[in-house]
Design an enzyme around this catalytic site. Structure first.
Site, PDB file in Angstrom:
ATOM      1  N   HIS A 153      -3.575 -13.483  -4.824  1.00  0.00           N
ATOM      2  CA  HIS A 153      -5.029 -13.278  -4.582  1.00  0.00           C
ATOM      3  C   HIS A 153      -5.898 -14.495  -4.374  1.00  0.00           C
ATOM      4  O   HIS A 153      -6.903 -14.458  -3.809  1.00  0.00           O
ATOM      5  CB  HIS A 153      -5.494 -12.469  -5.607  1.00  0.00           C
ATOM      6  CG  HIS A 153      -5.217 -10.759  -5.509  1.00  0.00           C
ATOM      7  ND1 HIS A 153      -3.930 -10.348  -5.927  1.00  0.00           N
ATOM      8  CD2 HIS A 153      -5.419 -10.129  -4.777  1.00  0.00           C
ATOM      9  CE1 HIS A 153      -3.985  -9.259  -5.635  1.00  0.00           C
ATOM     10  NE2 HIS A 153      -4.804  -8.671  -4.658  1.00  0.00           N
ATOM     11  N   ARG A 190     -12.510  -4.780  -2.194  1.00  0.00           N
ATOM     12  CA  ARG A 190     -11.831  -4.938  -3.349  1.00  0.00           C
ATOM     13  C   ARG A 190     -12.857  -5.020  -4.431  1.00  0.00           C
ATOM     14  O   ARG A 190     -13.329  -6.186  -4.862  1.00  0.00           O
ATOM     15  CB  ARG A 190     -11.002  -6.289  -3.334  1.00  0.00           C
ATOM     16  CG  ARG A 190      -9.973  -6.259  -2.451  1.00  0.00           C
ATOM     17  CD  ARG A 190      -9.134  -7.633  -2.660  1.00  0.00           C
ATOM     18  NE  ARG A 190      -7.858  -7.670  -1.839  1.00  0.00           N
ATOM     19  CZ  ARG A 190      -7.267  -7.870  -0.729  1.00  0.00           C
ATOM     20  NH1 ARG A 190      -8.258  -8.520   0.074  1.00  0.00           N
ATOM     21  NH2 ARG A 190      -6.169  -7.862  -0.340  1.00  0.00           N
ATOM     22  N   ARG A 242     -12.294   0.460  -2.616  1.00  0.00           N
ATOM     23  CA  ARG A 242     -11.195   0.720  -3.385  1.00  0.00           C
ATOM     24  C   ARG A 242     -11.632   0.516  -4.929  1.00  0.00           C
ATOM     25  O   ARG A 242     -12.319  -0.382  -5.552  1.00  0.00           O
ATOM     26  CB  ARG A 242     -10.157  -0.377  -3.219  1.00  0.00           C
ATOM     27  CG  ARG A 242      -8.873  -0.122  -4.015  1.00  0.00           C
ATOM     28  CD  ARG A 242      -7.804  -1.070  -3.604  1.00  0.00           C
ATOM     29  NE  ARG A 242      -7.946  -2.207  -3.932  1.00  0.00           N
ATOM     30  CZ  ARG A 242      -7.204  -3.198  -3.884  1.00  0.00           C
ATOM     31  NH1 ARG A 242      -6.279  -3.166  -2.900  1.00  0.00           N
ATOM     32  NH2 ARG A 242      -7.309  -4.520  -4.276  1.00  0.00           N
ATOM     33  N   GLU A 295       1.293   1.328  -1.453  1.00  0.00           N
ATOM     34  CA  GLU A 295       1.820  -0.060  -1.675  1.00  0.00           C
ATOM     35  C   GLU A 295       3.054  -0.319  -2.800  1.00  0.00           C
ATOM     36  O   GLU A 295       3.382  -1.192  -3.321  1.00  0.00           O
ATOM     37  CB  GLU A 295       0.626  -1.040  -2.107  1.00  0.00           C
ATOM     38  CG  GLU A 295      -0.190  -0.272  -3.289  1.00  0.00           C
ATOM     39  CD  GLU A 295      -1.480  -1.175  -3.370  1.00  0.00           C
ATOM     40  OE1 GLU A 295      -1.697  -2.222  -3.188  1.00  0.00           O
ATOM     41  OE2 GLU A 295      -2.369  -0.447  -4.207  1.00  0.00           O
ATOM     42  N   ASN A 346       0.882  -6.179   1.168  1.00  0.00           N
ATOM     43  CA  ASN A 346       1.377  -7.218   0.171  1.00  0.00           C
ATOM     44  C   ASN A 346       1.950  -6.760  -1.098  1.00  0.00           C
ATOM     45  O   ASN A 346       2.881  -7.387  -1.469  1.00  0.00           O
ATOM     46  CB  ASN A 346      -0.188  -8.044  -0.582  1.00  0.00           C
ATOM     47  CG  ASN A 346      -0.875  -8.292   0.629  1.00  0.00           C
ATOM     48  OD1 ASN A 346      -0.576  -8.573   1.664  1.00  0.00           O
ATOM     49  ND2 ASN A 346      -2.481  -8.297   0.358  1.00  0.00           N
ATOM     50  N   ASP A 347       1.448  -5.697  -1.648  1.00  0.00           N
ATOM     51  CA  ASP A 347       2.329  -5.063  -2.671  1.00  0.00           C
ATOM     52  C   ASP A 347       3.544  -4.624  -2.291  1.00  0.00           C
ATOM     53  O   ASP A 347       4.552  -4.339  -3.216  1.00  0.00           O
ATOM     54  CB  ASP A 347       1.430  -4.302  -3.629  1.00  0.00           C
ATOM     55  CG  ASP A 347       0.598  -5.025  -4.582  1.00  0.00           C
ATOM     56  OD1 ASP A 347       1.013  -6.057  -5.405  1.00  0.00           O
ATOM     57  OD2 ASP A 347      -0.745  -4.927  -4.809  1.00  0.00           O
ATOM     58  N   ARG A 395       4.601 -11.646  -5.910  1.00  0.00           N
ATOM     59  CA  ARG A 395       3.942 -12.390  -4.773  1.00  0.00           C
ATOM     60  C   ARG A 395       2.950 -13.873  -4.969  1.00  0.00           C
ATOM     61  O   ARG A 395       2.717 -14.213  -4.258  1.00  0.00           O
ATOM     62  CB  ARG A 395       2.811 -11.338  -4.048  1.00  0.00           C
ATOM     63  CG  ARG A 395       1.924 -10.867  -5.233  1.00  0.00           C
ATOM     64  CD  ARG A 395       1.139  -9.523  -4.624  1.00  0.00           C
ATOM     65  NE  ARG A 395      -0.117 -10.021  -3.977  1.00  0.00           N
ATOM     66  CZ  ARG A 395      -1.021  -9.138  -3.739  1.00  0.00           C
ATOM     67  NH1 ARG A 395      -0.819  -7.824  -4.101  1.00  0.00           N
ATOM     68  NH2 ARG A 395      -2.008  -9.395  -3.177  1.00  0.00           N
ATOM     69  N   CYS A 412      -4.001  -2.575   5.488  1.00  0.00           N
ATOM     70  CA  CYS A 412      -5.060  -3.426   5.018  1.00  0.00           C
ATOM     71  C   CYS A 412      -4.394  -4.654   4.144  1.00  0.00           C
ATOM     72  O   CYS A 412      -5.166  -5.399   3.888  1.00  0.00           O
ATOM     73  CB  CYS A 412      -6.064  -2.662   3.700  1.00  0.00           C
ATOM     74  SG  CYS A 412      -5.423  -2.157   2.629  1.00  0.00           S
TER      75      CYS A 412
HETATM   76  C1  PEP Z   1      -2.172  -5.000  -0.654  1.00  0.00           C
HETATM   77  O1  PEP Z   1      -1.279  -4.882  -1.785  1.00  0.00           O
HETATM   78  O2  PEP Z   1      -1.454  -5.300   0.276  1.00  0.00           O
HETATM   79  C2  PEP Z   1      -3.427  -5.001  -0.917  1.00  0.00           C
HETATM   80  C3  PEP Z   1      -4.158  -4.873   0.277  1.00  0.00           C
HETATM   81  O3  PEP Z   1      -4.227  -5.073  -1.920  1.00  0.00           O
HETATM   82  P1  PEP Z   1      -4.223  -6.293  -2.995  1.00  0.00           P
HETATM   83  O4  PEP Z   1      -3.799  -7.563  -2.093  1.00  0.00           O
HETATM   84  O5  PEP Z   1      -5.407  -6.314  -3.436  1.00  0.00           O
HETATM   85  O6  PEP Z   1      -3.106  -6.235  -3.975  1.00  0.00           O
HETATM   86 MG    MG Z   2      -2.424  -4.040  -3.469  1.00  0.00          MG
END
Ligand code: PEP
Ligand code: MG
Length: 586
Positions: free
Chosen positions: A198, A305, A342, A445, A468-469, A479, A516
């Site tokens: 993040h 977020r 979210r 995710e 991402n997750d 990550r 996203c």
């Molecule tokens: C993701 O996991 O792709 C996502 C958009 O949420 P975050 O990056 O905030 O975990």
């Molecule tokens: Mg996520």
């Protein structure tokens, strides 16, 4: 001597500037410039703080119990001596006079210089004095934080010293990174972090060059060194030679030209060569980001977020009214375009601050990425969750709002969310508070959600793929951990298959699907996602024009034909590059 440090490229472009080293614990120290004519007043602030600390230390010493060990009094004497020592006192003044730093920043800059000198001492006793310097600095910073800062003159933040500055730290928490929006820094380097940590995501949203996971950077770089941050290649050049510097200055000019060219696409509709309309949405962290989203030509917010409202709160979560104001501000900022809020996704590398954790008795999990994150945490705090839902519903009276639930894996979570929404609506209705009906969607995710999507879709109006997750959990790669960053692979066939299946399943069910995660804003995946049937992308506003350029040049029908072979390939990245060579106009 010039050296190079390698890390992970997370935010494009080249930054050239002098290094400002900041210890992780001091990242939240205020960093701003004071105009030269106010330097004297700033030095006076510093002097006053020093007097307060001296008085504190003297009182402490005087009030030591008679049976206290003798070392304690000696230690306080050492601290008093350091406080007035010219290496701290005079040198700190130098940062204010010469570099125009505010007092807090000057103290922290000089502490870094001294800490480095102590680290390099042969004598172990002297090396340990570093802790004393840091304790004295912490006291000074504590007093300065309580004291009134000098009122910032209009434009003071824009007033820069002669040289641009880049920030170097071991780590920066995502919430701390946010405070650098619009700050004096033109680039960032951190020792730790992965490409989709993040901290990296927020750095990207600031749209300035950044390299994370550069491991040794904060040890190798010295305060005030000249640095080049190559955010495209993930390289940091320390004290570059004139030739290298000139080469990078040329690249800076080139990328400025390229950006200006892309900027012209901002308000063009995004439609493929074969007439497919593609929705390009923005990811935002704070309500004020709506302006950047609009300016970039986004047609809505695909991911707000909301957890950033919950961080750095000193033990207090935002109440319903505060949240409502934040959501309303984002909704109004988007002038009628949809805003997808979210619900809070706290946990893993987005922790609550220590005080809040303590207040909530929500202790750190052993394995935070697999712990009480996101919807799991919301459902474990029903009153807090309903408060957030009510705030989101109330904002829906001011524009088009959607609510997105992070980290859904179980159907029970879907049911409990529905119950919480129904209860929040009932409470608002009883209180006569206006709201509109809103769509509720799920983040996909967790692989379990992707695989059981047909069932999940019965409970949700839309889905958004958090790549991402999804990558993190599919490949079991943290990550945020740079030591396994090379295994974090969006091109892994399992990842691609899951994403393709989710998009196809949602499309077949007639449910809106968007992506996203960071893949949506990565030009390398723009055509691939299109071939999978994606028609809605959500990304940092700064990435929008580059993705639009790819969409405008793509033929989705021809790309879709090539998808099957790519998904079946042992090397999908190479296979897709081959496809792109033949089917898009470049
Ligand atoms: C993701 O996991 O792709 C996502 C958009 O949420 P975050 O990056 O905030 O975990
Ligand atoms: Mg996520």
């Amino acid at each position: 001597m010039s050296i190079q440090v390698f890390g992970l490229p997370v935010s494009r472009g080249v930054a050239i500037g002098r290094a400002v080293l900041v210890a992780s614990s001091r990242v939240d120290v205020a960093h701003y410039f004071v105009e030269p004519e106010r330097a004297e007043a700033e030095i006076a602030r510093l002097r006053q703080a020093r007097d307060v600390v001296a008085a504190e230390l003297t009182t402490l010493k005087r009030e030591l119990p008679t049976d206290a060990p003798g070392e304690l009094a000696a230690l306080l004497d050492v601290h008093l001596m350091l406080l007035h020592d010219e290496t701290l006192a005079d040198a700190t003044k130098h940062w204010i006079e010469e570099r125009h730093y505010n007092a807090e920043w000057a103290v922290s800059a000089q502490t870094e210089v001294l800490a480095r000198q102590f680290d390099e001492m042969e004598d172990e006793y002297l090396r340990e004095r570093k802790a004393d310097i840091e304790q004295v600095a912490e006291r000074l910073l504590g007093v300065l934080a309580k004291a009134q800062p000098l009122p910032l003159a209009a434009g003071a933040r824009d007033f820069a010293g002669e040289d641009p500055l880049v920030l170097v730290a071991n780590d920066i928490a995502p919430a701390d990174m946010l405070q650098f929006k619009g700050s004096v820094f033109t680039g960032f380097v951190t020792d730790v972090g992965g490409r989709t940590s993040h901290t990296a995501i927020v750095a990207r949203s600031l749209d300035i060059p950044a390299v994370v996971g550069a491991r040794e950077a904060s040890r190798l770089v010295r305060q005030d060194d000249w640095l080049i941050i190559d955010g495209d290649a993930g390289v940091v050049v320390v004290n570059p030679s004139p030739i290298v510097l000139e080469e990078y200055r040329f690249r800076q000019r080139q990328s400025a030209l390229e950006r200006a060219r892309l900027d012209r696409l901002r308000h063009m509709p995004s439609v493929t060569l074969d007439g497919q309309a593609v929705e390009l949405l923005a990811n935002i962290e704070l309500p004020g980001d709506a302006a950047a989203a609009l300016a970039a030509g986004a047609v809505g917010v695909g991911l707000f977020r909301s957890e950033f409202l919950f961080m750095n709160r000193n033990g207090e979560l935002p109440n319903e009214d505060e949240q409502f104001e934040a959501y309303r501000s984002a909704v109004e900022g988007m002038h009628g375009m949809p805003v997808t809020i979210r619900t809070v996704d706290i946990g893993a590398d987005k922790p609550l601050d220590r005080l809040t954790v303590h207040e909530l008795r929500h202790e750190h999990a052993l394995n935070p990425a697999l712990g009480l994150r996101a919807i799991r945490w919301s459902l474990s705090e029903p009153a807090m969750f309903r408060q957030q839902i009510r705030a989101i519903l109330r904002a829906s009276a001011y524009g088009k709002v959607r609510m997105l639930i992070p980290m859904v894996a179980h159907l029970a979570e879907a049911r409990h969310t529905q119950e919480a929404v129904a209860r929040a609506k009932q409470q608002l209705t009883e209180a006569g508070v206006p709201f509109n009906d809103i769509e509720v969607g799920a983040m996909v995710e967790i692989p379990a959600a992707a695989v059981s999507l047909p069932q999940l879709l019965r409970y949700f109006d839309f889905v958004s793929v958090g790549t991402n997750d999804l990558i993190q959990y599919t490949l079991a790669i943290d990550r945020a951990d740079e030591s396994v960053a090379h295994l974090y692979d969006p091109w892994h066939p399992a990842v691609l298959r899951l994403i393709a299946d989710v998009i196809a399943t949602a499309n077949a069910a007639g449910k809106h699907v968007s992506v996203c995660g960071e893949m949506a804003g990565d030009v390398a995946f723009a055509e691939l996602l299109l071939a999978m049937g994606l028609r809605s992308y959500s990304m940092h506003p700064a990435q929008l024009s580059s993705i639009k350029q790819r969409i405008l040049r793509a033929d989705s029908t021809r790309l879709a034909v090539a998808l099957r072979a790519t998904l079946a390939s042992d090397d999908p990245a190479a296979e897709w590059r081959r496809v792109l060579g033949g089917t898009t106009i470049i």
